[in-house]
Design an enzyme around this catalytic site. Sequence first.
Site, PDB file in Angstrom:
ATOM      1  CB  THR A  41      -0.901   0.012   1.260  1.00 21.55           C
ATOM      2  OG1 THR A  41      -1.508   1.288   1.400  1.00 21.55           O
ATOM      3  CG2 THR A  41      -0.098  -0.273   2.531  1.00 21.55           C
ATOM      4  CG  ASP A  42      -1.031   5.017  -1.036  1.00 24.74           C
ATOM      5  OD1 ASP A  42      -1.623   4.352  -0.165  1.00 24.74           O
ATOM      6  OD2 ASP A  42      -1.558   5.987  -1.622  1.00 24.74           O
ATOM      7  CD  GLU A  43      -3.371   3.722   4.413  1.00 24.84           C
ATOM      8  OE1 GLU A  43      -3.124   3.893   5.602  1.00 24.84           O
ATOM      9  OE2 GLU A  43      -4.494   3.513   3.955  1.00 24.84           O
ATOM     10  CE1 TYR A  80      -3.208  -2.748   5.595  1.00 22.83           C
ATOM     11  CE2 TYR A  80      -3.183  -0.393   5.118  1.00 22.83           C
ATOM     12  CZ  TYR A  80      -3.220  -1.705   4.678  1.00 22.83           C
ATOM     13  OH  TYR A  80      -3.272  -1.983   3.332  1.00 22.83           O
ATOM     14  CE  LYS A 103       0.024  -4.643   2.790  1.00 20.40           C
ATOM     15  NZ  LYS A 103      -0.440  -5.949   2.243  1.00 20.40           N
TER      16      LYS A 103
HETATM   17  N1  LIG Z   1      -8.271  -1.808  -0.825  1.00 13.64           N
HETATM   18  C1  LIG Z   1      -7.369  -0.898  -1.105  1.00 13.64           C
HETATM   19  O1  LIG Z   1      -7.714   0.233  -1.504  1.00 13.64           O
HETATM   20  C2  LIG Z   1      -5.897  -1.194  -0.959  1.00 13.64           C
HETATM   21  C3  LIG Z   1      -4.980  -0.167  -1.196  1.00 13.64           C
HETATM   22  C4  LIG Z   1      -3.620  -0.467  -1.122  1.00 13.64           C
HETATM   23  C5  LIG Z   1      -3.200  -1.752  -0.822  1.00 13.64           C
HETATM   24  N2  LIG Z   1      -4.111  -2.729  -0.560  1.00 13.64           N
HETATM   25  C6  LIG Z   1      -3.610  -4.080  -0.275  1.00 13.64           C
HETATM   26  O2  LIG Z   1      -4.193  -4.959  -1.215  1.00 13.64           O
HETATM   27  C7  LIG Z   1      -4.436  -6.226  -0.612  1.00 13.64           C
HETATM   28  C8  LIG Z   1      -5.891  -6.610  -0.784  1.00 13.64           C
HETATM   29  O3  LIG Z   1      -6.696  -5.583  -0.196  1.00 13.64           O
HETATM   30  P1  LIG Z   1      -8.275  -5.724  -0.120  1.00 13.64           P
HETATM   31  O4  LIG Z   1      -8.833  -4.364   0.055  1.00 13.64           O
HETATM   32  O5  LIG Z   1      -8.757  -6.589  -1.225  1.00 13.64           O
HETATM   33  O6  LIG Z   1      -8.406  -6.508   1.278  1.00 13.64           O
HETATM   34  P2  LIG Z   1      -9.640  -7.290   1.871  1.00 13.64           P
HETATM   35  O7  LIG Z   1      -9.614  -7.023   3.342  1.00 13.64           O
HETATM   36  O8  LIG Z   1     -10.895  -7.011   1.101  1.00 13.64           O
HETATM   37  O9  LIG Z   1      -9.273  -8.833   1.589  1.00 13.64           O
HETATM   38  C9  LIG Z   1      -8.270  -9.497   2.293  1.00 13.64           C
HETATM   39  C10 LIG Z   1      -8.467 -10.989   2.056  1.00 13.64           C
HETATM   40  O10 LIG Z   1      -7.397 -11.682   2.723  1.00 13.64           O
HETATM   41  C11 LIG Z   1      -7.923 -12.806   3.422  1.00 13.64           C
HETATM   42  N3  LIG Z   1      -7.031 -13.089   4.561  1.00 13.64           N
HETATM   43  C12 LIG Z   1      -6.843 -12.342   5.680  1.00 13.64           C
HETATM   44  N4  LIG Z   1      -5.941 -12.924   6.464  1.00 13.64           N
HETATM   45  C13 LIG Z   1      -5.542 -14.064   5.840  1.00 13.64           C
HETATM   46  C14 LIG Z   1      -4.608 -15.087   6.154  1.00 13.64           C
HETATM   47  N5  LIG Z   1      -3.910 -15.080   7.301  1.00 13.64           N
HETATM   48  N6  LIG Z   1      -4.429 -16.094   5.262  1.00 13.64           N
HETATM   49  C15 LIG Z   1      -5.142 -16.146   4.105  1.00 13.64           C
HETATM   50  N7  LIG Z   1      -6.054 -15.197   3.769  1.00 13.64           N
HETATM   51  C16 LIG Z   1      -6.246 -14.170   4.619  1.00 13.64           C
HETATM   52  C17 LIG Z   1      -9.305 -12.362   3.860  1.00 13.64           C
HETATM   53  O11 LIG Z   1     -10.161 -13.472   4.141  1.00 13.64           O
HETATM   54  C18 LIG Z   1      -9.776 -11.542   2.653  1.00 13.64           C
HETATM   55  O12 LIG Z   1     -10.419 -12.366   1.712  1.00 13.64           O
HETATM   56  C19 LIG Z   1      -3.999  -6.112   0.848  1.00 13.64           C
HETATM   57  O13 LIG Z   1      -2.708  -6.654   0.968  1.00 13.64           O
HETATM   58  C20 LIG Z   1      -3.985  -4.617   1.109  1.00 13.64           C
HETATM   59  O14 LIG Z   1      -3.026  -4.281   2.086  1.00 13.64           O
HETATM   60  C21 LIG Z   1      -5.449  -2.480  -0.619  1.00 13.64           C
END
Ligand SMILES: NC(=O)c1ccc[n+]([C@@H]2O[C@H](COP(=O)([O-])OP(=O)(O)OC[C@H]3O[C@@H](n4cnc5c(N)ncnc54)[C@H](O)[C@@H]3O)[C@@H](O)[C@H]2O)c1
Length: 205
Positions: free
Chosen positions: A133-135, A159, A163
Amino acid sequence: MNFLVTGGAGFIGSAVCRHLCANPAYRVTNLDKLTYAGNLASLRQIENAHNYSFAQADICDERAVLDLLRRHDIDIVMNLAAESHVDRSIDGPGAFIETNIVGTYRILNAALEYWRGLSDDRKSRFRFHHVSTDEVFGDLPFDGGMFVEETPYAPSSPYSASKAASDHLVRAWHETYGLPVVLSNCSNNYGPYHFPEKLIPLVIL
Ligand SMILES: NC(=O)c1ccc[n+]([C@@H]2O[C@H](COP(=O)([O-])OP(=O)(O)OC[C@H]3O[C@@H](n4cnc5c(N)ncnc54)[C@H](O)[C@@H]3O)[C@@H](O)[C@H]2O)c1
């Protein structure tokens, strides 16, 4: 080409699975623990596809990950599994340390063991893509500014700190052991199947 997508029942991961499965030359294995954030309904359109399979597992379970890597002959790992909600990390950071840091460590170990056993040709094509993430770069001022590739890490929540730690582990597994990695730091994503706790759907709702 064979993909292992972790966190594939989450918001972005399910979009990645749907997108990859549209290409009949790709085989997609979705590894997800199904926490509160996992939603198999997001995968309805591909759940019976010939090139899709689902495994309920935890990325902290190194043996289970290694078994899936071997069983499905994986070429590309896309690691999206994470605890991903900033406010939840403030209320309870433990799960973030466990999945985002320890889990990344365990899946890196499994990937390294698997990668070391591949032929030279497959070794050179293998990639471990860690979705971050950019965070990890901290906060931008309200009046503008941009993150660039040289921006130093400055995480400001449990968080983003978890990351950032995972990013450093990924980088270290490349520098120390040669594992071929890709690390991306995307900004806010939004769209269909978004869990409504996140900022953009929350504000729209
Ligand atoms: N949503 C955003 O805008 C955003 C922005 C930047 C980065 N990200 C990164 O992208 C990735 C996906 O984000 P998202 O928004 O789809 O997240 P989300 O919370 O919707 O999905 C996370 C998924 O991971 C699974 N999970 C959690 N812990 C687990 C474990 N120990 N083993 C296996 N599965 C597990 C959950 O069941 C869920 O299906 C993350 O790594 C997040 O940090 C997201």
